[in-house]
Design a protein around this motif. Sequence first.
Motif, PDB file in Angstrom:
ATOM      1  N   LEU A 166       0.858  -1.183   0.000  1.00  0.00           N
ATOM      2  CA  LEU A 166       0.000   0.000   0.000  1.00  0.00           C
ATOM      3  C   LEU A 166       0.892   1.229   0.000  1.00  0.00           C
ATOM      4  CD1 LEU A 166      -2.854  -0.669   2.615  1.00  0.00           C
ATOM      5  CD2 LEU A 166      -3.130  -0.379   0.149  1.00  0.00           C
ATOM      6  N   ARG A 167       0.349   2.310  -0.538  1.00  0.00           N
ATOM      7  CA  ARG A 167       1.061   3.581  -0.508  1.00  0.00           C
ATOM      8  C   ARG A 167       0.145   4.626   0.112  1.00  0.00           C
ATOM      9  NH1 ARG A 167       2.903   7.664  -5.340  1.00  0.00           N
ATOM     10  NH2 ARG A 167       4.925   8.300  -4.484  1.00  0.00           N
ATOM     11  N   LEU A 168       0.596   5.148   1.238  1.00  0.00           N
ATOM     12  CA  LEU A 168      -0.146   6.198   1.915  1.00  0.00           C
ATOM     13  C   LEU A 168       0.371   7.561   1.480  1.00  0.00           C
ATOM     14  CD1 LEU A 168      -0.270   4.790   5.562  1.00  0.00           C
ATOM     15  CD2 LEU A 168      -1.776   4.288   3.624  1.00  0.00           C
ATOM     16  N   SER A 169      -0.535   8.512   1.402  1.00  0.00           N
ATOM     17  CA  SER A 169      -0.171   9.890   1.093  1.00  0.00           C
ATOM     18  C   SER A 169      -0.600  10.799   2.230  1.00  0.00           C
ATOM     19  CB  SER A 169      -0.848  10.346  -0.199  1.00  0.00           C
ATOM     20  OG  SER A 169      -0.488   9.554  -1.290  1.00  0.00           O
ATOM     21  N   CYS A 170       0.106  11.878   2.375  1.00  0.00           N
ATOM     22  CA  CYS A 170      -0.241  12.894   3.370  1.00  0.00           C
ATOM     23  C   CYS A 170      -0.044  14.247   2.711  1.00  0.00           C
ATOM     24  CB  CYS A 170       0.612  12.756   4.609  1.00  0.00           C
ATOM     25  SG  CYS A 170       0.339  14.057   5.841  1.00  0.00           S
ATOM     26  N   ALA A 171      -1.155  14.919   2.455  1.00  0.00           N
ATOM     27  CA  ALA A 171      -1.107  16.238   1.837  1.00  0.00           C
ATOM     28  C   ALA A 171      -1.135  17.305   2.916  1.00  0.00           C
ATOM     29  CB  ALA A 171      -2.287  16.419   0.892  1.00  0.00           C
ATOM     30  N   ALA A 172      -0.254  18.264   2.794  1.00  0.00           N
ATOM     31  CA  ALA A 172      -0.130  19.306   3.807  1.00  0.00           C
ATOM     32  C   ALA A 172      -0.473  20.677   3.241  1.00  0.00           C
ATOM     33  CB  ALA A 172       1.291  19.325   4.351  1.00  0.00           C
ATOM     34  N   SER A 173      -1.071  21.479   4.062  1.00  0.00           N
ATOM     35  CA  SER A 173      -1.295  22.877   3.708  1.00  0.00           C
ATOM     36  C   SER A 173      -0.359  23.735   4.539  1.00  0.00           C
ATOM     37  CB  SER A 173      -2.740  23.288   3.984  1.00  0.00           C
ATOM     38  OG  SER A 173      -3.013  23.190   5.374  1.00  0.00           O
ATOM     39  N   GLY A 174      -0.046  24.892   4.039  1.00  0.00           N
ATOM     40  CA  GLY A 174       0.856  25.760   4.780  1.00  0.00           C
ATOM     41  C   GLY A 174       2.086  26.071   3.955  1.00  0.00           C
ATOM     42  N   ARG A 175       2.443  27.325   3.913  1.00  0.00           N
ATOM     43  CA  ARG A 175       3.541  27.744   3.049  1.00  0.00           C
ATOM     44  C   ARG A 175       4.899  27.326   3.578  1.00  0.00           C
ATOM     45  NH1 ARG A 175       2.348  33.982   2.192  1.00  0.00           N
ATOM     46  NH2 ARG A 175       1.835  33.780   4.400  1.00  0.00           N
ATOM     47  N   THR A 176       4.978  26.919   4.860  1.00  0.00           N
ATOM     48  CA  THR A 176       6.275  26.561   5.421  1.00  0.00           C
ATOM     49  C   THR A 176       6.459  25.060   5.516  1.00  0.00           C
ATOM     50  OG1 THR A 176       5.393  26.725   7.660  1.00  0.00           O
ATOM     51  CG2 THR A 176       6.439  28.691   6.726  1.00  0.00           C
ATOM     52  N   PHE A 177       5.717  24.305   4.718  1.00  0.00           N
ATOM     53  CA  PHE A 177       5.815  22.846   4.765  1.00  0.00           C
ATOM     54  C   PHE A 177       7.257  22.385   4.618  1.00  0.00           C
ATOM     55  CE2 PHE A 177       4.643  18.523   4.237  1.00  0.00           C
ATOM     56  CZ  PHE A 177       5.413  18.006   3.207  1.00  0.00           C
ATOM     57  N   SER A 178       8.013  23.052   3.786  1.00  0.00           N
ATOM     58  CA  SER A 178       9.381  22.614   3.511  1.00  0.00           C
ATOM     59  C   SER A 178      10.274  22.706   4.730  1.00  0.00           C
ATOM     60  CB  SER A 178       9.971  23.433   2.368  1.00  0.00           C
ATOM     61  OG  SER A 178      10.010  24.804   2.713  1.00  0.00           O
ATOM     62  N   SER A 179       9.845  23.428   5.756  1.00  0.00           N
ATOM     63  CA  SER A 179      10.661  23.602   6.948  1.00  0.00           C
ATOM     64  C   SER A 179      10.410  22.529   8.001  1.00  0.00           C
ATOM     65  CB  SER A 179      10.389  24.974   7.573  1.00  0.00           C
ATOM     66  OG  SER A 179      10.671  26.007   6.658  1.00  0.00           O
ATOM     67  N   TYR A 180       9.418  21.689   7.776  1.00  0.00           N
ATOM     68  CA  TYR A 180       8.981  20.766   8.808  1.00  0.00           C
ATOM     69  C   TYR A 180       9.578  19.379   8.661  1.00  0.00           C
ATOM     70  CZ  TYR A 180       5.490  24.038  10.526  1.00  0.00           C
ATOM     71  OH  TYR A 180       4.879  25.121  11.083  1.00  0.00           O
ATOM     72  N   THR A 181       9.921  18.812   9.798  1.00  0.00           N
ATOM     73  CA  THR A 181      10.186  17.385   9.872  1.00  0.00           C
ATOM     74  C   THR A 181       8.840  16.667   9.830  1.00  0.00           C
ATOM     75  OG1 THR A 181      12.265  17.458  11.087  1.00  0.00           O
ATOM     76  CG2 THR A 181      10.870  15.553  11.463  1.00  0.00           C
ATOM     77  N   MET A 182       8.765  15.596   9.047  1.00  0.00           N
ATOM     78  CA  MET A 182       7.514  14.852   8.897  1.00  0.00           C
ATOM     79  C   MET A 182       7.696  13.428   9.382  1.00  0.00           C
ATOM     80  SD  MET A 182       5.566  17.130   7.613  1.00  0.00           S
ATOM     81  CE  MET A 182       4.151  16.086   7.246  1.00  0.00           C
ATOM     82  N   GLY A 183       6.645  12.890   9.952  1.00  0.00           N
ATOM     83  CA  GLY A 183       6.730  11.522  10.441  1.00  0.00           C
ATOM     84  C   GLY A 183       5.451  10.756  10.182  1.00  0.00           C
ATOM     85  N   TRP A 184       5.566   9.451  10.215  1.00  0.00           N
ATOM     86  CA  TRP A 184       4.421   8.549  10.185  1.00  0.00           C
ATOM     87  C   TRP A 184       4.414   7.760  11.500  1.00  0.00           C
ATOM     88  CZ3 TRP A 184       0.564   8.505   6.683  1.00  0.00           C
ATOM     89  CH2 TRP A 184       0.792   9.077   5.428  1.00  0.00           C
ATOM     90  N   PHE A 185       3.246   7.669  12.073  1.00  0.00           N
ATOM     91  CA  PHE A 185       3.031   6.895  13.281  1.00  0.00           C
ATOM     92  C   PHE A 185       1.845   5.967  13.040  1.00  0.00           C
ATOM     93  CE2 PHE A 185       5.782   9.137  16.299  1.00  0.00           C
ATOM     94  CZ  PHE A 185       6.082  10.273  15.569  1.00  0.00           C
ATOM     95  N   ARG A 186       1.697   4.989  13.917  1.00  0.00           N
ATOM     96  CA  ARG A 186       0.536   4.111  13.795  1.00  0.00           C
ATOM     97  C   ARG A 186       0.043   3.714  15.176  1.00  0.00           C
ATOM     98  NH1 ARG A 186       3.537  -1.252  11.218  1.00  0.00           N
ATOM     99  NH2 ARG A 186       4.650  -1.905  13.114  1.00  0.00           N
ATOM    100  N   GLN A 187      -1.232   3.376  15.224  1.00  0.00           N
ATOM    101  CA  GLN A 187      -1.828   2.964  16.489  1.00  0.00           C
ATOM    102  C   GLN A 187      -2.797   1.828  16.227  1.00  0.00           C
ATOM    103  OE1 GLN A 187      -3.649   6.156  18.729  1.00  0.00           O
ATOM    104  NE2 GLN A 187      -3.486   4.989  20.620  1.00  0.00           N
TER     105      GLN A 187
END
Length: 123
Positions: free
Chosen positions: A18-39
């Motif tokens: 499977l391939r999950l996607s996460c679309a982000a809004s916000g002009r500073t997206f490039s500055s953020y560390t991104m992670g995937w978690f699960r529960q």
Amino acid sequence: QVQLVESGGGLVQAGGSLRLSCAASGRTFSSYTMGWFRQAPGKEREFVTSTSWNGGSTYYANSVKGRFTISKDNAKNTIWLQMNSLKPEDTAVYYCAARYGPATQAPSQYAYWGQGTQVTVSS
């Protein structure tokens, strides 16, 4: 502020992908560390993978190393989680998350979260 929306979850047989996607809004997206978690039901939220703001550093939980791949496209404000060789124990709600700072495995360090997408792996 960053708003995150995951998609791509579903039901798959063991060994599938499977391939999950996460679309982000916000002009500073490039500055953020991104992670995937699960529960999983009855369990605490756990770290899966993270990538630094420029994708230069990535980290994986031992349980998914070699099977999952995180990628980030700052131009598209999107991250993906490619999941291969899925196992029943991968069944969980998967969340993407963002933080302004270095990559970390601690969920409490991430300020922004998506609503989650269900992944179910049948045996």
